[in-house]
Scaffold this active site. Sequence first.
Site, PDB file in Angstrom:
ATOM      1  N   GLU A 109       0.792  -1.228   0.000  1.00 50.44           N
ATOM      2  CA  GLU A 109       0.000   0.000   0.000  1.00 50.44           C
ATOM      3  C   GLU A 109       0.830   1.286   0.000  1.00 50.44           C
ATOM      4  O   GLU A 109       0.377   2.304  -0.532  1.00 50.44           O
ATOM      5  CB  GLU A 109      -0.926   0.001   1.223  1.00 50.44           C
ATOM      6  CG  GLU A 109      -1.916  -1.158   1.276  1.00 50.44           C
ATOM      7  CD  GLU A 109      -2.941  -1.111   0.164  1.00 50.44           C
ATOM      8  OE1 GLU A 109      -3.136  -0.028  -0.427  1.00 50.44           O
ATOM      9  OE2 GLU A 109      -3.554  -2.150  -0.118  1.00 50.44           O
ATOM     10  N   SER A 393     -55.472 -11.588 -11.531  1.00 45.21           N
ATOM     11  CA  SER A 393     -56.548 -10.594 -11.618  1.00 45.21           C
ATOM     12  C   SER A 393     -56.331  -9.342 -10.791  1.00 45.21           C
ATOM     13  O   SER A 393     -57.139  -8.413 -10.872  1.00 45.21           O
ATOM     14  CB  SER A 393     -57.883 -11.233 -11.239  1.00 45.21           C
ATOM     15  OG  SER A 393     -58.316 -12.089 -12.272  1.00 45.21           O
TER      16      SER A 393
END
Length: 765
Positions: A109, A393
């Site tokens: 890093e 429906s």
Amino acid sequence: MSRNAERNPSPTGKSGGPKRPRNGWRTFRRVLFVIVAIGVLGILFGAGLFFFYAQSAPKISQSALSSDASTRVYDANGAVISRLGAQNRSYVKSSNIPDGLKQAVVSTEDRRFYKNNGVDPIRIVGAALANVTGSSLGMQGGSTLTQQLVKLSVFSTAASDRTLKRKAQEAWLALKVDHNYSKDQILEYYINKVYMGNGVYGMQTAAQYYYGKNLNSLDLSQLAMLAGMPQSPTNYDPTTYPALAKKRRDLVLDAMAKNNAITSAQAAQAKATSIKAGLSKTHKSTAVASAKTTKVIDAYLKQVYAELKSKGYNTTTGGLKVYTNLDMGAQKKLYNIVNGSSYVNFPSSKFQVGSTIVDPNNGKVVAMIGGRKTGNVTFGLNRAVQTDRSSASTAKPLMDYGPAIEYLKYPTYEPVKDTAFTYPGTTKNLYDWDRQYQGTITMRKALYESRNIPAIRTLQNVGIKKATTFLDGLGMSFDKTLTLQNGIGLYISTEQEAAAYAAFANGGTYYKPYLVSKIVTQDGKAHNYASTGKRAMSAATAFMLTDMMKDVMTNENGSGRSAAISGLYQAGKTGTDSYPDDYADKVPDGATMDSWFTGYTKNYAVSVWTGYDKQFQAGHYVSETQTTIAQEIYKYTMSYLATKSTNTDWTKPSTVTQTSQNGKTEYYVTGHPGTVTDATATSPYGSTNTTSSSVYSSNGQVTTNSSSSKTESSTTESSTSKESSSTEQTPGGNNGNDDNDTTTNSSSTNTSSATTTKNKDDNKD
């Protein structure tokens, strides 16, 4: 020869030589001066801007540096309901962190970590060059390890917050952290804070999760694996993506060798180790809420995180505070109803439920259930938002009758035909649930008895184009062009349907459903969210639909009587979806794949789906008696919700006129009363007697009132499953394209084999 002539020989014999280009030199100096001046001014301006931004930088404390970066989720009352991985983090002190891990992290890093002051100009320039040349192999970034720690501790990770101001503040705070804390402390904070995938925070917790050991028990290969994961925890998960994980681990080992932390021989030996060596076979998930609420809120939490992701937030490294609309009381009640035995008699543990509760007045999703009998899962299948099951429906108010009132000004007593029907251009017949015809009946009756044929005839009159426009206003869009068959079955979720029916409840305004109301990022910045209401239909349409849907539960022939709650003002609609014709003979008569109920009061809209995940597996059908389970879930849920709100009826808007037809109270859009004769003269279940009379609808269409006995057919039954379980077809002629078309039969360029469609919606008590 004179001295001047000797010094300046001239080919012409004249004294003096060519002149120096003094004008060009002067121009160069001026340009150079301007460039230097601009550069100096740029540096001064940049420094001034940097310090200006630095003055407004947030404060950073030791608590912020050492705390986890998990996302905290709150309910509507401000109580924490989830801390993603935080409660399972094992913090490790610097003295217990292996030197090998420290060297691996630094080499990967920030190689000059022990030399820089928190910000590394050389690293920034090097990162820029490496990114241009592509030589970094993913190992070189512009931010130092200290800057990364600052970013994880106090800043939002949202893409929208990656600004010049934020970067300047990040650099300033990194300088302060480097000044106030030792390198070992900074490294300790970083190693304990980073996200390591699977809900894990910190490398000590990661060592326990992935290897079942503490950090000081891992070898060089395993330490290098952990050190490389923070860049992309998901992609570098050794259990899921071993090839990518190995490549990343080997890069870390190379970086360590290059930084003289290990020898080349040590790096080679570690590379030869299998990436799966020592991995634990079992993993205890850390991405959980408290044990008491995990299974209760699982579906809701999953949708919260999906919503956060759609807004660009990182839920794993953002350190967010997320405030939701969750009503924990309603959530627990709904969970108990679908998982307990005190309310509903479920046929088996595999019988499933998906349900969403929405506040009609603002679109807030107050509760959501994604399944039943799922165990203590973390983010299991959320059936409340699935869109691969037909709504049957419950689509009728949305696609058929709603648009008919809105665009054609149908009154509630509009005469509609329940007579033999064949889809235009095909030999496909449509039947009602009882395979009977009732002749000409009112639209109200067709809705509360859930008759299919009148619904499709109404959709024909409206036209697919206008029906689609109406649905779009209710937040529903579809990849494929809708057809007539979608009038008795849309592929939508309970969340979508609850929000759509909520527009009926509030008088015609659609609010997009949402779960997250506020997000506070690590820098203390609050982002508030709300749904802006949009007019989806007239107040008249909403009121008249609501009045008709009240009868679904209160009329003696209503399809949703099992959802009735005495004394409560409510409305709703049932839906059941039958099996396709090629499977119908494998299930009992009356069995369906899906059963729905969606209903509402002025304060809540509740949509419920029930069925099986594998509906074509033996025994995984919803029997005729079990189709009422969705209604029962709604009933018990709404009964509880009713105790938390006032019980008030809907008020008729001034744009609606009340009238009496056939001794019953009916309504029409003011100025559009229509003309009607007795449209309910035939038997409720289809008399074999035939009657005939002229009936004039509100749009001037002349129809014939006729009823007949059940029509025999040699064709088989089919259902309205996805795209109605039949060949996709566009209604012939202008049907579905011309909004003014009111014909019921025409030719079509697309045809299908001879089948019949029978939506067994809906079974009545």
